[in-house]
Scaffold this motif. Structure first.
Motif, PDB file in Angstrom:
ATOM      1  N   VAL A 140       0.837  -1.203   0.000  1.00 39.16           N
ATOM      2  CA  VAL A 140       0.000   0.000   0.000  1.00 39.16           C
ATOM      3  C   VAL A 140       0.873   1.256   0.000  1.00 39.16           C
ATOM      4  CG1 VAL A 140      -1.617   1.326   1.412  1.00 39.16           C
ATOM      5  CG2 VAL A 140      -2.024  -1.078   0.983  1.00 39.16           C
ATOM      6  N   SER A 141       1.943   1.250   0.785  1.00 38.66           N
ATOM      7  CA  SER A 141       2.849   2.403   0.807  1.00 38.66           C
ATOM      8  C   SER A 141       3.509   2.623  -0.544  1.00 38.66           C
ATOM      9  CB  SER A 141       3.936   2.197   1.864  1.00 38.66           C
ATOM     10  OG  SER A 141       3.365   2.079   3.133  1.00 38.66           O
ATOM     11  N   LEU A 142       3.886   1.548  -1.186  1.00 39.86           N
ATOM     12  CA  LEU A 142       4.489   1.656  -2.516  1.00 39.86           C
ATOM     13  C   LEU A 142       3.489   2.189  -3.530  1.00 39.86           C
ATOM     14  CD1 LEU A 142       7.136   1.069  -4.016  1.00 39.86           C
ATOM     15  CD2 LEU A 142       6.241  -1.194  -4.508  1.00 39.86           C
ATOM     16  N   ALA A 143       2.255   1.751  -3.438  1.00 43.66           N
ATOM     17  CA  ALA A 143       1.224   2.252  -4.357  1.00 43.66           C
ATOM     18  C   ALA A 143       0.967   3.739  -4.138  1.00 43.66           C
ATOM     19  CB  ALA A 143      -0.067   1.457  -4.173  1.00 43.66           C
ATOM     20  N   ILE A 144       0.953   4.165  -2.882  1.00 41.26           N
ATOM     21  CA  ILE A 144       0.768   5.594  -2.592  1.00 41.26           C
ATOM     22  C   ILE A 144       1.957   6.393  -3.100  1.00 41.26           C
ATOM     23  CG2 ILE A 144       0.651   7.291  -0.721  1.00 41.26           C
ATOM     24  CD1 ILE A 144      -1.002   5.234   0.860  1.00 41.26           C
ATOM     25  N   TRP A 145       3.149   5.884  -2.880  1.00 41.12           N
ATOM     26  CA  TRP A 145       4.357   6.610  -3.283  1.00 41.12           C
ATOM     27  C   TRP A 145       4.462   6.729  -4.804  1.00 41.12           C
ATOM     28  CZ3 TRP A 145       7.464   9.216  -0.086  1.00 41.12           C
ATOM     29  CH2 TRP A 145       8.617   9.759  -0.630  1.00 41.12           C
ATOM     30  N   LEU A 146       4.045   5.690  -5.523  1.00 38.51           N
ATOM     31  CA  LEU A 146       4.184   5.679  -6.978  1.00 38.51           C
ATOM     32  C   LEU A 146       2.977   6.268  -7.704  1.00 38.51           C
ATOM     33  CD1 LEU A 146       5.798   2.174  -7.494  1.00 38.51           C
ATOM     34  CD2 LEU A 146       6.925   4.394  -7.482  1.00 38.51           C
ATOM     35  N   TRP A 147       1.971   6.734  -6.969  1.00 43.49           N
ATOM     36  CA  TRP A 147       0.786   7.311  -7.604  1.00 43.49           C
ATOM     37  C   TRP A 147       1.204   8.502  -8.457  1.00 43.49           C
ATOM     38  CZ3 TRP A 147      -3.664   5.046  -8.100  1.00 43.49           C
ATOM     39  CH2 TRP A 147      -4.750   5.785  -8.558  1.00 43.49           C
ATOM     40  N   PRO A 148       0.757   8.584  -9.706  1.00 40.74           N
ATOM     41  CA  PRO A 148       1.271   9.613 -10.615  1.00 40.74           C
ATOM     42  C   PRO A 148       0.854  11.039 -10.273  1.00 40.74           C
ATOM     43  CG  PRO A 148      -0.421   8.317 -11.694  1.00 40.74           C
ATOM     44  CD  PRO A 148      -0.160   7.677 -10.367  1.00 40.74           C
TER      45      PRO A 148
ATOM     46  N   VAL B 205      -5.260   9.979  -2.659  1.00 42.19           N
ATOM     47  CA  VAL B 205      -5.448   8.534  -2.668  1.00 42.19           C
ATOM     48  C   VAL B 205      -5.066   7.859  -1.357  1.00 42.19           C
ATOM     49  CG1 VAL B 205      -5.180   8.324  -5.152  1.00 42.19           C
ATOM     50  CG2 VAL B 205      -3.193   8.105  -3.677  1.00 42.19           C
ATOM     51  N   VAL B 206      -4.653   8.625  -0.372  1.00 39.74           N
ATOM     52  CA  VAL B 206      -4.216   8.010   0.882  1.00 39.74           C
ATOM     53  C   VAL B 206      -5.363   7.254   1.547  1.00 39.74           C
ATOM     54  CG1 VAL B 206      -3.387   8.493   3.216  1.00 39.74           C
ATOM     55  CG2 VAL B 206      -2.297   9.580   1.265  1.00 39.74           C
ATOM     56  N   ILE B 207      -6.513   7.876   1.681  1.00 34.53           N
ATOM     57  CA  ILE B 207      -7.636   7.227   2.359  1.00 34.53           C
ATOM     58  C   ILE B 207      -8.137   6.004   1.578  1.00 34.53           C
ATOM     59  CG2 ILE B 207      -9.998   7.541   3.206  1.00 34.53           C
ATOM     60  CD1 ILE B 207      -7.828   8.876   4.916  1.00 34.53           C
ATOM     61  N   PRO B 208      -8.347   6.095   0.255  1.00 36.76           N
ATOM     62  CA  PRO B 208      -8.758   4.872  -0.464  1.00 36.76           C
ATOM     63  C   PRO B 208      -7.726   3.753  -0.381  1.00 36.76           C
ATOM     64  CG  PRO B 208      -9.207   6.783  -1.811  1.00 36.76           C
ATOM     65  CD  PRO B 208      -8.423   7.266  -0.630  1.00 36.76           C
ATOM     66  N   MET B 209      -6.452   4.098  -0.428  1.00 39.40           N
ATOM     67  CA  MET B 209      -5.421   3.065  -0.320  1.00 39.40           C
ATOM     68  C   MET B 209      -5.395   2.453   1.074  1.00 39.40           C
ATOM     69  SD  MET B 209      -3.838   2.447  -3.090  1.00 39.40           S
ATOM     70  CE  MET B 209      -3.539   3.137  -4.682  1.00 39.40           C
ATOM     71  N   LEU B 210      -5.610   3.259   2.091  1.00 37.20           N
ATOM     72  CA  LEU B 210      -5.665   2.717   3.444  1.00 37.20           C
ATOM     73  C   LEU B 210      -6.880   1.822   3.633  1.00 37.20           C
ATOM     74  CD1 LEU B 210      -4.490   5.712   5.650  1.00 37.20           C
ATOM     75  CD2 LEU B 210      -3.240   3.630   5.070  1.00 37.20           C
ATOM     76  N   MET B 211      -7.950   2.124   2.940  1.00 35.95           N
ATOM     77  CA  MET B 211      -9.115   1.239   2.987  1.00 35.95           C
ATOM     78  C   MET B 211      -8.846  -0.061   2.228  1.00 35.95           C
ATOM     79  SD  MET B 211     -12.141   4.067   2.585  1.00 35.95           S
ATOM     80  CE  MET B 211     -13.298   2.865   2.028  1.00 35.95           C
ATOM     81  N   LEU B 212      -7.947  -0.033   1.268  1.00 36.67           N
ATOM     82  CA  LEU B 212      -7.572  -1.224   0.524  1.00 36.67           C
ATOM     83  C   LEU B 212      -6.637  -2.128   1.334  1.00 36.67           C
ATOM     84  CD1 LEU B 212      -7.651  -2.601  -2.299  1.00 36.67           C
ATOM     85  CD2 LEU B 212      -5.587  -1.307  -2.829  1.00 36.67           C
ATOM     86  N   PHE B 213      -5.991  -1.560   2.349  1.00 34.75           N
ATOM     87  CA  PHE B 213      -5.023  -2.305   3.143  1.00 34.75           C
ATOM     88  C   PHE B 213      -5.628  -3.548   3.787  1.00 34.75           C
ATOM     89  CE2 PHE B 213      -3.755  -3.026   7.548  1.00 34.75           C
ATOM     90  CZ  PHE B 213      -2.515  -3.586   7.336  1.00 34.75           C
ATOM     91  N   PHE B 214      -6.773  -3.405   4.439  1.00 35.02           N
ATOM     92  CA  PHE B 214      -7.349  -4.529   5.165  1.00 35.02           C
ATOM     93  C   PHE B 214      -7.756  -5.680   4.243  1.00 35.02           C
ATOM     94  CE2 PHE B 214     -10.709  -6.717   7.587  1.00 35.02           C
ATOM     95  CZ  PHE B 214      -9.924  -7.138   8.654  1.00 35.02           C
ATOM     96  N   PRO B 215      -8.466  -5.429   3.123  1.00 35.02           N
ATOM     97  CA  PRO B 215      -8.760  -6.561   2.225  1.00 35.02           C
ATOM     98  C   PRO B 215      -7.498  -7.213   1.642  1.00 35.02           C
ATOM     99  CG  PRO B 215     -10.180  -4.728   1.707  1.00 35.02           C
ATOM    100  CD  PRO B 215      -9.173  -4.227   2.699  1.00 35.02           C
TER     101      PRO B 215
END
Length: 87
Positions: free
Chosen positions: A20-28, A34-44
């Motif tokens: 998730v951190s890598l996806a946030i860091w590489l977001w264009p 996108v921090v909140i949606p990515m953090l919501m993706l963390f649990f699934p």
């Protein structure tokens, strides 16, 4: 069975965090959006990693593969933070 469970719990958590951190860091674009949606993706994602550990034949294989995946994910995150502009 217990070894696979603990592998999924103990090594799945940092693996999910790193992905998730890598996806946030590489977001264009702006990563703040996108921090909140990515953090919501963390649990699934963590649940998926925990479930995937039961596909291994033995607990030792789960530990070995998840440790290697953690090493690769954190190495990619380290390289991204030190070579690419981000936050």
């Amino acid at each position: 069975m217990l070894a696979k469970t603990f592998a999924g719990i103990l090594l799945g958590l940092p693996l999910s965090m790193a992905v998730v951190s890598l996806a946030i860091w590489l977001w264009p674009h702006s990563s703040e959006s996108v921090v909140i949606p990515m953090l919501m993706l963390f649990f699934p994602l963590w649940i998926g990693v925990m479930a995937a550990t039961f596909l291994f034949r033995r607990g030792a294989h789960a530990w070995m593969w998840l440790a290697a995946a953690n090493l690769a994910a954190f190495a990619a995150l380290f390289l991204a933070k030190h070579t690419l502009p981000g936050l």
